[in-house]
Enzyme design. Sequence first.
Site, PDB file in Angstrom:
ATOM      1  N   LYS A   1     -11.824  -3.988  -2.034  1.00 34.89           N
ATOM      2  CA  LYS A   1     -12.902  -3.025  -2.062  1.00 34.89           C
ATOM      3  C   LYS A   1     -12.110  -1.496  -2.352  1.00 34.89           C
ATOM      4  O   LYS A   1     -13.169  -0.798  -2.771  1.00 34.89           O
ATOM      5  CB  LYS A   1     -13.377  -2.843  -0.519  1.00 34.89           C
TER       6      LYS A   1
ATOM      7  N   LYS B   1       0.829  -1.272  -0.118  1.00 40.73           N
ATOM      8  CA  LYS B   1      -0.038  -0.035   0.089  1.00 40.73           C
ATOM      9  C   LYS B   1       1.012   1.281   0.064  1.00 40.73           C
ATOM     10  O   LYS B   1       0.722   2.274  -0.669  1.00 40.73           O
ATOM     11  CB  LYS B   1      -1.048   0.050   1.186  1.00 40.73           C
TER      12      LYS B   1
ATOM     13  N   LYS C   1      -5.744  -9.424  -6.393  1.00 48.71           N
ATOM     14  CA  LYS C   1      -7.117  -9.914  -5.397  1.00 48.71           C
ATOM     15  C   LYS C   1      -8.066  -8.822  -5.458  1.00 48.71           C
ATOM     16  O   LYS C   1      -8.118  -7.566  -5.828  1.00 48.71           O
ATOM     17  CB  LYS C   1      -6.800  -9.973  -3.842  1.00 48.71           C
TER      18      LYS C   1
HETATM   19  P1  ATP Z   1      -9.473  -3.170   1.214  1.00 52.30           P
HETATM   20  O1  ATP Z   1      -9.094  -3.360  -0.418  1.00 52.30           O
HETATM   21  O2  ATP Z   1     -10.117  -1.812   1.625  1.00 52.30           O
HETATM   22  O3  ATP Z   1      -8.248  -3.694   1.865  1.00 52.30           O
HETATM   23  P2  ATP Z   1     -10.783  -5.823   1.226  1.00 52.30           P
HETATM   24  O4  ATP Z   1     -11.625  -6.027   0.453  1.00 52.30           O
HETATM   25  O5  ATP Z   1      -9.633  -6.437   1.394  1.00 52.30           O
HETATM   26  O6  ATP Z   1     -10.630  -4.299   1.559  1.00 52.30           O
HETATM   27  P3  ATP Z   1     -11.374  -6.041   4.096  1.00 52.30           P
HETATM   28  O7  ATP Z   1     -12.464  -5.432   4.789  1.00 52.30           O
HETATM   29  O8  ATP Z   1      -9.860  -5.828   4.420  1.00 52.30           O
HETATM   30  O9  ATP Z   1     -11.758  -6.067   2.501  1.00 52.30           O
HETATM   31  O10 ATP Z   1     -11.607  -7.620   4.388  1.00 52.30           O
HETATM   32  C1  ATP Z   1     -12.671  -8.420   5.127  1.00 52.30           C
HETATM   33  C2  ATP Z   1     -12.537  -9.861   5.076  1.00 52.30           C
HETATM   34  O11 ATP Z   1     -12.372 -10.210   3.544  1.00 52.30           O
HETATM   35  C3  ATP Z   1     -11.084 -10.339   5.437  1.00 52.30           C
HETATM   36  O12 ATP Z   1     -11.198 -11.613   6.313  1.00 52.30           O
HETATM   37  C4  ATP Z   1     -10.107 -10.575   4.108  1.00 52.30           C
HETATM   38  O13 ATP Z   1      -9.291 -11.486   4.392  1.00 52.30           O
HETATM   39  C5  ATP Z   1     -11.567 -11.211   3.111  1.00 52.30           C
HETATM   40  N1  ATP Z   1     -11.031 -10.996   1.939  1.00 52.30           N
HETATM   41  C6  ATP Z   1     -10.784  -9.557   1.262  1.00 52.30           C
HETATM   42  N2  ATP Z   1     -10.549  -9.876   0.018  1.00 52.30           N
HETATM   43  C7  ATP Z   1     -10.848 -11.087  -0.231  1.00 52.30           C
HETATM   44  C8  ATP Z   1     -10.630 -11.858  -1.732  1.00 52.30           C
HETATM   45  N3  ATP Z   1     -10.316 -11.038  -2.549  1.00 52.30           N
HETATM   46  N4  ATP Z   1     -10.951 -13.231  -1.597  1.00 52.30           N
HETATM   47  C9  ATP Z   1     -11.071 -13.828  -0.444  1.00 52.30           C
HETATM   48  N5  ATP Z   1     -11.358 -13.105   0.683  1.00 52.30           N
HETATM   49  C10 ATP Z   1     -11.077 -11.688   0.954  1.00 52.30           C
END
Ligand code: ATP
Length: 338
Positions: free
Chosen positions: A208, A125, A205
């Site tokens: 969000k 990041k 991956k």
């Molecule tokens: P950001 O992009 O803002 O970091 P994020 O999409 O990674 O957000 P988080 O709120 O950080 O979402 O994660 C919530 C949960 O979803 C965590 O347990 C994380 O490991 C899981 N997670 C996030 N992205 C994925 C993905 N692409 N595949 C599977 N699990 C995911």
Amino acid sequence: MQTGIVLETKGATMKKRVLSGIQPTGNIHIGNYLGAIKHWITSQAEFDNIFCIVDLHAITVTQNPKILKSKIRELAGLLFAAGIDRKLSHVFVQSHISAHAELTWILNCLTPMGWMQRMTQFKEKSQKEQVNVGLFDYPALMAADILLYETDLVPVGEDQKQHVELARDIAQRFNSIYGETFKIPEPVIPETGARIMGLDDPTKKMSKSETQQGHAIHLLDSPDVIRSKTMGAVTDSLREIRFDENRPGIYNLLVIYELFTGISRAEIEARFEGKGYADFKKDLADVIIEGLKPLQSRYRDLTADESYIDSLLVEGASKIRPIAEKILTTVKDKVGLG
Ligand code: ATP
Ligand code: LTN
């Protein structure tokens, strides 16, 4: 038989405690759902569960205050709509329990800089955007979330494994300096779905914080949007529809199909033998639309009255605050504070 959850009782029959967290930022996508939320729901009855809406983590990136507030409610609504059951699980907002921020400070003071500097998420990041001290310290706050509740298991997607390992290291260091205090948590990573990839780029991956239109399917997307994002997903120029990890685009879509339908890989491959990507994507879109329909309709019912979700969050925090305060009091005493 034990019914509901027993939070304070110790004993042989006690359920293991699960704790996990999710940020109230952006739009919750099927990666969050398949990699994390769905597992929290299916294993609820087996464990004593705590789910934390991590708004303090969210502000490590600048947030619009009004949007942040509404995203906290939206996320809580989605968790309950997806199937989190208040009789089996507690859902609360991190900033409602001040012990999280307090314990983070204490943990900061015994965490070597080198441990934090190894965190790959921060490294990635900080290469892309301007970062603040809070983002660097994000894993210590996550360690506090976990350690405050005598957590046994932390179900997360693959991307968070390193952070849970750091929480273990911090707990062990505290215990070795001040005596047995924290339970050592274990990460739980699903075998399939731990890393759902972006539809626009299957080498990254699904996330969000990526905002390109075709990147992720959000849980509240309309059927038309789901269909157009699915049809536009990046695949390859081959034709065969097979679970082959070396073909990340089609593999990712097949995993999504597998997780939404529960059908075996062999059966899925047989179903699409001789068919083209367009046929498969059409079916996949239907499967996702149907899979999300019940959740979307429950979400609309639950959020019809905004104050209802707020009241559930107040209740969630009030039930578990005593657990966090008890641990924090012990920690402060051991460290010599107050
Ligand atoms: P950001 O992009 O803002 O970091 P994020 O999409 O990674 O957000 P988080 O709120 O950080 O979402 O994660 C919530 C949960 O979803 C965590 O347990 C994380 O490991 C899981 N997670 C996030 N992205 C994925 C993905 N692409 N595949 C599977 N699990 C995911
Ligand atoms: N950093 C996690 C969210 C999170 C979390 C936690 C997960 C914050 N605190 C405690 C498990 C346990 C993420 O998903 N990005």
